[in-house]
Design an enzyme around this catalytic site. Structure first.
Site: not given
Length: 285
Positions: A155, A159
């Protein structure tokens, strides 16, 4: 810029807009008179949200991992509402697990939804906006795009990539009339944050807070959109310190356990199951 720009009549697309940040942003934009198109994998919920918002709001099925389908979705929006003025790449998932426990299917889903879809959406927006010399692309990243958090390695990677993509495109579009904003919120109290606690010194925010910040960036364009704004100062200070000192501060504030501690939380079971089924175009390859 001087006077805030009006959003009345602007055609604004939000991916993953059926609930959470997307739905609250749609509501805020409708209140400003915008014509909003919600795209979401959950078409039933998207239509319910659009119906509740009223106005010129429409809802269409969208699997952002299906690039041809994503392009067709944008074409349909333009057919029904007119040229797209703003694209908000909001769709994203955050499954939690130590990297060595994360299966490859989860890795691919995160890369496809959180990154590849944002790249594709951004590219499509540029193709539509640049010839008209007007438009605004909003990419929703995270504070995980500026730092690493155990329990969410992939994740964080996606990002960080969204932040880098946005920075590069921002420079590519300089002087074209097309703006780019990158939204970097703290933990947002939506389904995605199920099972997560609070970090010391930095409280979580509500989806309404993120929506307000996005509206503000559209009315007075700026690249960096931190929610809360204090994240910016905290990040700048931490980056000036030696790595060991910065990591000690992070541990002292509980940042190293913020996501990792929720990786096996039963409170996340419903969200994790939904996230696991959120990319059919990937899973059927």
């Amino acid at each position: 810029m001087g006077k805030p720009r009006s959003l009345r009549g602007k055609v604004i697309v939000i991916t993953g807009g059926a609930q959470g940040i997307g739905a609250k942003t749609a509501a805020a934009l409708v209140s400003h008179g915008a014509k909003v198109a919600i795209g979401d994998l959950d078409q039933v919920r998207a239509e319910k949200t659009a119906g509740e918002l009223g106005g010129d709001t429409i809802a269409l099925a969208l699997d952002v991992t299906d690039t041809r389908g994503f392009t067709a979705f944008l074409d349909e929006v333009e057919t029904r509402l007119g040229p797209i003025d703003v694209l908000i790449n909001n769709a994203g998932i955050m499954p939690l697990a130590p990297l060595d426990e994360e299966d490859d299917a989860s890795t691919r889903r995160q890369l496809e939804i959180n990154l590849h879809a944002v790249i594709h959406g951004t590219r499509e927006a540029i193709k539509r906006m640049r010839p008209r010399r007007t438009g605004h692309i909003v990419n929703v990243a995270s504070m995980a795009g500026k730092a690493g958090f155990p329990g969410a390695a992939t994740y964080c990677a996606t990002k960080h990539a969204v932040v880098g993509l946005s920075e590069a495109v921002h420079l590519e579009l300089r002087g074209t009339g097309v703006y780019v904003s990158c939204v970097m919120p703290a933990i947002v109290r939506t389904e995605l944050a199920a099972g997560l606690g609070e970090a010391k010194m930095l409280k979580s925010v509500l989806p309404e807070d993120v929506a307000e910040a996005i509206v503000g960036a559209l009315r007075k364009p700026r690249f960096d959109v931190y929610v809360p704004q204090a994240l910016d100062a905290m990040g700048r200070i931490t980056r000036l310190l030696p790595r060991k000192t910065g990591e000690w501060i992070t541990r002292s504030l509980g940042g190293d356990q913020l996501l990792a501690s929720a990786a096996h939380s039963t409170a996340r079971a419903g969200y994790e199951a939904r996230a696991a089924g959120s990319a059919p175009a990937v899973d059927t390859e």
